[in-house]
Write a protein that holds these residues in place. Structure first.
Motif, PDB file in Angstrom:
ATOM      1  N   HIS A   1     -13.505  -1.770   0.164  1.00 28.47           N
ATOM      2  CA  HIS A   1     -14.238  -2.823   0.871  1.00 28.47           C
ATOM      3  C   HIS A   1     -14.837  -2.291   2.172  1.00 28.47           C
ATOM      4  N   PHE A   2     -14.028  -1.579   2.936  1.00 29.29           N
ATOM      5  CA  PHE A   2     -14.481  -1.118   4.249  1.00 29.29           C
ATOM      6  C   PHE A   2     -15.323   0.157   4.165  1.00 29.29           C
ATOM      7  N   LEU A   3     -15.013   1.032   3.201  1.00 31.23           N
ATOM      8  CA  LEU A   3     -15.691   2.327   3.146  1.00 31.23           C
ATOM      9  C   LEU A   3     -16.917   2.329   2.236  1.00 31.23           C
TER      10      LEU A   3
ATOM     11  N   ILE B   1       0.841  -1.200   0.000  1.00 31.63           N
ATOM     12  CA  ILE B   1       0.000   0.000   0.000  1.00 31.63           C
ATOM     13  C   ILE B   1       0.873   1.246   0.000  1.00 31.63           C
TER      14      ILE B   1
ATOM     15  N   TYR C   1      -9.003  -2.556  -1.177  1.00 32.40           N
ATOM     16  CA  TYR C   1      -8.938  -2.707   0.291  1.00 32.40           C
ATOM     17  C   TYR C   1      -9.734  -1.600   0.982  1.00 32.40           C
ATOM     18  N   PHE C   2      -9.493  -0.357   0.575  1.00 30.63           N
ATOM     19  CA  PHE C   2     -10.213   0.753   1.193  1.00 30.63           C
ATOM     20  C   PHE C   2     -11.682   0.765   0.764  1.00 30.63           C
TER      21      PHE C   2
ATOM     22  N   ALA D   1      -4.847  -2.086  -3.392  1.00 28.21           N
ATOM     23  CA  ALA D   1      -4.979  -1.091  -2.329  1.00 28.21           C
ATOM     24  C   ALA D   1      -6.300  -0.343  -2.461  1.00 28.21           C
TER      25      ALA D   1
ATOM     26  N   ALA E   1      -1.680   6.425   3.625  1.00 26.16           N
ATOM     27  CA  ALA E   1      -2.488   5.257   3.273  1.00 26.16           C
ATOM     28  C   ALA E   1      -2.076   4.030   4.080  1.00 26.16           C
TER      29      ALA E   1
ATOM     30  N   ALA F   1      -3.469   4.509   7.465  1.00 26.95           N
ATOM     31  CA  ALA F   1      -4.932   4.487   7.378  1.00 26.95           C
ATOM     32  C   ALA F   1      -5.459   3.069   7.202  1.00 26.95           C
ATOM     33  N   ALA F   2      -4.677   2.200   6.550  1.00 21.63           N
ATOM     34  CA  ALA F   2      -5.110   0.822   6.332  1.00 21.63           C
ATOM     35  C   ALA F   2      -5.326   0.092   7.653  1.00 21.63           C
TER      36      ALA F   2
ATOM     37  N   LEU G   1      -8.220   2.255   9.891  1.00 21.30           N
ATOM     38  CA  LEU G   1      -9.564   2.018   9.375  1.00 21.30           C
ATOM     39  C   LEU G   1     -10.273   0.910  10.138  1.00 21.30           C
TER      40      LEU G   1
END
Length: 431
Positions: A387-389, A300, A384-385, A381, A319, A322-323, A326
């Protein structure tokens, strides 16, 4: 949550009664890991990983204390002191390999522990604090592991320290000052080595203290279970001892067997060959990589290659942190009232995609910083973000969960996942 049906500690021997009055440690142990702690009766082997993580930490602390007796935190002799441990100290090679590979085993079980929590919704109410403390432990582990990787003072240790601490220089205005403060100078040297050694020795005990808080927080609501359904009564639970001590004992045996195979047959498999070369500030390795358990976050970090408003290096640092940060907001990002992924069809599919995505990030993080790995890292990457956001909140709103069992006992008696139960069952709220 209180368990009024739990067995209460009543010592029979006079000495134990005296101890229980003056220092109720036996009662504490009994209520924490004995028959005084009722546990859902349907826990599977994915619930072994907490105990395995504790065992791995114990191995690290024990071997680390002994290794510290022979290690010299001085740039001139640090590498030689490690070789002295390997060659001259009785069973030193075993201690050093056990400590190095024990870190990898620790991260393996913790990653599995985290993904188990993600799948079964262990981050949902009322266990948010358990999840948050677990992430604090994870962050402390990463800091401890990074500083431990520097101590052998080989090529990868030196340049890894230079690269990772160099990330802080990307912070505007104060970045360079922070980097010099961390290193105690302008480049990794004696000051940095002493600081990293001191913190590497201290932090495992901090981790142990946070683990106590983690277990304490867990014992308030009780353990989650594969159905995600709350405990309804004594019929849904069994005493932790002897049922789960036996189950954890079997899991610990498998863990130690795998650890022994790695330790005696492939002790350098998870390491890097360049770390057997003494640190040389004038010779940069062709390919600088951290330990394998940092690879997803390293990918990332390297995914940002273009300056946009801020420098690409700063975007990568933001990032990367933040990974992890998060995950602290996950209990509020996933608003589904159903905990277990067994009853969430869309979530189950997205979870599989997430696992593959993290594995891809890990592979790219260990690969050279060139195409096509950089482009794949960027795509992975981004997902990844997302998916959660994006994905997880949308799934929480549109997903129609499968019917839940009315109780844990019903699920155990009628089927592993409760799929054969009546369709009149109502989804169990997370609160």
């Amino acid at each position: 949550m209180s368990f009024p049906w739990a067995e209460h500690y009543t010592p029979k021997h006079p000495f134990m009664r005296y101890m229980d009055e003056k220092l109720p440690l036996p009662r504490l142990v009994y209520n924490a890991v004995g028959a005084g702690y009722p546990v859902p009766r349907n826990l599977n082997y994915f619930w072994n990983f907490g105990v395995l993580a504790g065992a791995a930490l114990a191995i690290q602390i024990l071997t680390g204390i002994i290794l510290a007796m022979h290690y010299a935190a001085n740039g001139l002799v640090a590498f030689d002191s490690v070789e002295h441990i390997m060659r001259d100290v009785n069973q030193g090679w075993l201690l050093r390999y056990a400590h190095a590979n024990g870190a990898s085993m620790f991260f393996i079980v913790v990653y599995l522990h985290i993904f188990r929590g993600l799948y079964y919704g262990s981050y949902k109410a009322p266990r948010e604090m358990v999840w948050l403390l677990g992430l604090v432990i994870f962050l402390l582990m990463m800091a401890t592991a990074f500083m431990g990787y520097v101590l052998p003072w080989g090529q990868m240790s030196f340049w890894g320290a230079k690269v990772i601490t160099g990330l802080f220089s990307a912070i505007p205005l104060v970045g360079t000052t922070i980097q010099e403060w961390l290193l105690g100078g302008f480049a990794p040297d004696n000051a940095a080595l002493n600081r990293f050694f001191s913190l590497h020795y201290l932090l495992p005990f901090v981790i142990a203290a946070v683990i106590i808080l983690h277990i304490w927080a867990l014992h308030i609501p009780g353990s989650n279970n594969p159905t995600g359904v709350d405990v309804k009564g004594p019929q849904d639970t069994v005493p932790f001892h002897p049922y789960y001590t036996a189950k954890d004992g079997f899991g610990l045996g498998v863990f130690l067997l795998i650890f022994a195979i790695l330790l005696f047959f492939a002790p350098n498999y998870l390491g890097h060959a360049d770390n057997y070369i003494p640190a040389n500030p004038l010779s940069t390795p062709a390919h600088i990589v951290p330990e394998w358990y940092f690879w997803p976050f390293y990918a990332i970090l390297r995914a940002f290659t273009v300056d946009f408003i801020l420098p690409a290096k700063l975007w990568g640092v933001l990032a990367m942190f933040a990974a992890i940060l998060l995950l602290f907001f996950l209990p509020w990002l996933d608003r589904s009232p159903v905990r277990s992924g067994n009853y969430r069809p869309l979530f189950k599919k997205s979870f599989v995609v997430l696992v593959v995505d993290v594995l891809v990030l890990g592979y790219c993080g260990g690969a050279p910083a060139e195409e096509p790995y950089v482009m794949i890292s960027q795509l992975a990457a981004a997902y990844y973000f997302a998916h959660f956001l994006i994905v997880l909140p949308i799934i929480s709103k549109i997903e129609k969960p499968l019917p839940l069992p009315n109780s844990i006992t019903e699920a155990v008696l009628k089927g592993k996942d409760g799929a054969t139960l009546s369709t009149n069952a109502v989804a169990q709220p997370a609160e």
